[in-house]
Design a protein around this motif. Structure first.
Motif, PDB file in Angstrom:
ATOM      1  N   ILE A  27       0.861  -1.204   0.000  1.00  0.00           N
ATOM      2  CA  ILE A  27       0.000   0.000   0.000  1.00  0.00           C
ATOM      3  C   ILE A  27       0.890   1.245   0.000  1.00  0.00           C
ATOM      4  O   ILE A  27       0.614   2.205  -0.723  1.00  0.00           O
ATOM      5  CB  ILE A  27      -0.946  -0.005   1.213  1.00  0.00           C
ATOM      6  CG1 ILE A  27      -1.815  -1.239   1.136  1.00  0.00           C
ATOM      7  CG2 ILE A  27      -1.703   1.306   1.325  1.00  0.00           C
ATOM      8  CD1 ILE A  27      -3.272  -1.121   1.123  1.00  0.00           C
ATOM      9  N   ALA A  28       1.946   1.224   0.788  1.00  0.00           N
ATOM     10  CA  ALA A  28       2.876   2.365   0.799  1.00  0.00           C
ATOM     11  C   ALA A  28       3.486   2.556  -0.586  1.00  0.00           C
ATOM     12  O   ALA A  28       3.617   3.692  -1.061  1.00  0.00           O
ATOM     13  CB  ALA A  28       3.970   2.142   1.836  1.00  0.00           C
ATOM     14  N   ALA A  29       3.842   1.467  -1.254  1.00  0.00           N
ATOM     15  CA  ALA A  29       4.408   1.555  -2.603  1.00  0.00           C
ATOM     16  C   ALA A  29       3.388   2.145  -3.565  1.00  0.00           C
ATOM     17  O   ALA A  29       3.727   2.985  -4.410  1.00  0.00           O
ATOM     18  CB  ALA A  29       4.861   0.177  -3.078  1.00  0.00           C
ATOM     19  N   CYS A  30       2.158   1.728  -3.432  1.00  0.00           N
ATOM     20  CA  CYS A  30       1.093   2.254  -4.278  1.00  0.00           C
ATOM     21  C   CYS A  30       0.924   3.757  -4.040  1.00  0.00           C
ATOM     22  O   CYS A  30       0.826   4.536  -4.990  1.00  0.00           O
ATOM     23  CB  CYS A  30      -0.215   1.514  -3.997  1.00  0.00           C
ATOM     24  SG  CYS A  30      -1.621   2.159  -4.953  1.00  0.00           S
ATOM     25  N   LEU A  31       0.907   4.167  -2.782  1.00  0.00           N
ATOM     26  CA  LEU A  31       0.758   5.595  -2.468  1.00  0.00           C
ATOM     27  C   LEU A  31       1.906   6.405  -3.056  1.00  0.00           C
ATOM     28  O   LEU A  31       1.686   7.464  -3.650  1.00  0.00           O
ATOM     29  CB  LEU A  31       0.683   5.809  -0.957  1.00  0.00           C
ATOM     30  CG  LEU A  31      -0.610   5.365  -0.278  1.00  0.00           C
ATOM     31  CD1 LEU A  31      -0.468   5.462   1.238  1.00  0.00           C
ATOM     32  CD2 LEU A  31      -1.801   6.173  -0.761  1.00  0.00           C
ATOM     33  N   LEU A  32       3.128   5.912  -2.902  1.00  0.00           N
ATOM     34  CA  LEU A  32       4.278   6.642  -3.440  1.00  0.00           C
ATOM     35  C   LEU A  32       4.261   6.700  -4.964  1.00  0.00           C
ATOM     36  O   LEU A  32       4.585   7.737  -5.549  1.00  0.00           O
ATOM     37  CB  LEU A  32       5.582   6.022  -2.951  1.00  0.00           C
ATOM     38  CG  LEU A  32       5.999   6.439  -1.550  1.00  0.00           C
ATOM     39  CD1 LEU A  32       7.257   5.716  -1.123  1.00  0.00           C
ATOM     40  CD2 LEU A  32       6.210   7.933  -1.454  1.00  0.00           C
ATOM     41  N   SER A  33       3.871   5.616  -5.581  1.00  0.00           N
ATOM     42  CA  SER A  33       3.854   5.625  -7.046  1.00  0.00           C
ATOM     43  C   SER A  33       2.731   6.493  -7.595  1.00  0.00           C
ATOM     44  O   SER A  33       2.779   6.916  -8.747  1.00  0.00           O
ATOM     45  CB  SER A  33       3.763   4.195  -7.601  1.00  0.00           C
ATOM     46  OG  SER A  33       2.530   3.614  -7.262  1.00  0.00           O
ATOM     47  N   ASN A  34       1.732   6.780  -6.776  1.00  0.00           N
ATOM     48  CA  ASN A  34       0.620   7.633  -7.198  1.00  0.00           C
ATOM     49  C   ASN A  34       0.624   8.984  -6.483  1.00  0.00           C
ATOM     50  O   ASN A  34      -0.385   9.694  -6.484  1.00  0.00           O
ATOM     51  CB  ASN A  34      -0.715   6.914  -6.946  1.00  0.00           C
ATOM     52  CG  ASN A  34      -0.897   5.733  -7.868  1.00  0.00           C
ATOM     53  OD1 ASN A  34      -1.136   5.901  -9.047  1.00  0.00           O
ATOM     54  ND2 ASN A  34      -0.746   4.532  -7.329  1.00  0.00           N
ATOM     55  N   LYS A  35       1.749   9.341  -5.911  1.00  0.00           N
ATOM     56  CA  LYS A  35       1.861  10.591  -5.148  1.00  0.00           C
ATOM     57  C   LYS A  35       1.507  11.813  -5.989  1.00  0.00           C
ATOM     58  O   LYS A  35       0.882  12.751  -5.493  1.00  0.00           O
ATOM     59  CB  LYS A  35       3.276  10.717  -4.581  1.00  0.00           C
ATOM     60  CG  LYS A  35       3.520  11.934  -3.749  1.00  0.00           C
ATOM     61  CD  LYS A  35       4.949  11.949  -3.236  1.00  0.00           C
ATOM     62  CE  LYS A  35       5.305  13.282  -2.642  1.00  0.00           C
ATOM     63  NZ  LYS A  35       6.705  13.333  -2.237  1.00  0.00           N
ATOM     64  N   SER A  36       1.866  11.805  -7.264  1.00  0.00           N
ATOM     65  CA  SER A  36       1.623  12.967  -8.123  1.00  0.00           C
ATOM     66  C   SER A  36       0.135  13.228  -8.347  1.00  0.00           C
ATOM     67  O   SER A  36      -0.260  14.356  -8.638  1.00  0.00           O
ATOM     68  CB  SER A  36       2.329  12.805  -9.468  1.00  0.00           C
ATOM     69  OG  SER A  36       1.815  11.683 -10.155  1.00  0.00           O
TER      70      SER A  36
END
Length: 153
Positions: free
Chosen positions: A125-134
Motif C-alpha cells: 500500500i505504501a508503494a502504491c501511495l508513493l507511485s501515485n503521489k503525483s
C-alpha cells in the motif's frame, strides 16, 4: 514520565509499520533510514539508562514493555541523563508515530480508491501511495512528504 512511557510503547507499532514498508524495494531506503534512526535512539537510551536498569530492574525479564514499566516504577530515582534520553526517545517515537498516523488518515481516499485493489502487507500500500503521489490529494501528498522528510533528516 507516564507520558514518556506511553510514547515509547508506540515504538513497537511504529517499527512494525516501518518494517512492513521496508519490504518493498521502492521504500527500502526510506524505511530503513527511519528504522535505523529510531534504533539508534533506543540504543542511546539503553546506554544512558544501563546503570539505572542494572540497579533497579536487573531481575526484570526484558520484553513486552516490562523494562519500561520497571523504569517507570523507579522514575523518581533514575539518573538525570537517563531521564533526558527517555524524553528524547519519546519525542522521536512520537514524531514517527504521528507522521505515520497522519499519512494513513490523509491518504484514506487514496488507500480506498487508487490503491483499493492492492493487497495489504509487505509495504504494498505504501508503494502504491508513493507511485501515485503525483495524483494524490494535497493532504495525502503533504503527509507522504512529511515521512520522506523525516527519513532525510
Amino acid at each position: 514520565m507516564n507520558i514518556t512511557v506511553k510514547l515509547l510503547a508506540k515504538l513497537a507499532l511504529v517499527l512494525l509499520v516501518i518494517l512492513s514498508v521496508g519490504s518493498v524495494s521502492a521504500q527500502t531506503d526510506m524505511a530503513k533510514t527511519i528504522l535505523e534512526k529510531l534504533t539508534a535512539r533506543v540504543a542511546k537510551l539503553e546506554s544512558a539508562c544501563a546503570k539505572d536498569i542494572k540497579k533497579y530492574c536487573s531481575t526484570v525479564t526484558p520484553g513486552e514493555g516490562r523494562m519500561i514499566y520497571c523504569m517507570q516504577a523507579h522514575e523518581d530515582k533514575i539518573s538525570t541523563n537517563c531521564a533526558f534520553e527517555l524524553g528524547e526517545a519519546a519525542t522521536s517515537v512520537q514524531t514517527a508515530a504521528d507522521a505515520l498516523k497522519d499519512s494513513v488518515i490523509a491518504c484514506r481516499a487514496e488507500i480506498n480508491g487508487v490503491c483499493g485493489k492492492t493487497v495489504p502487507g509487505q509495504g504494498r500500500i505504501a508503494a502504491c501511495l508513493l507511485s501515485n503521489k503525483s495524483t494524490a490529494s494535497a493532504g495525502c501528498a503533504e503527509a507522504i512528504q512529511k515521512i520522506e522528510s523525516m527519513a532525510a533528516q
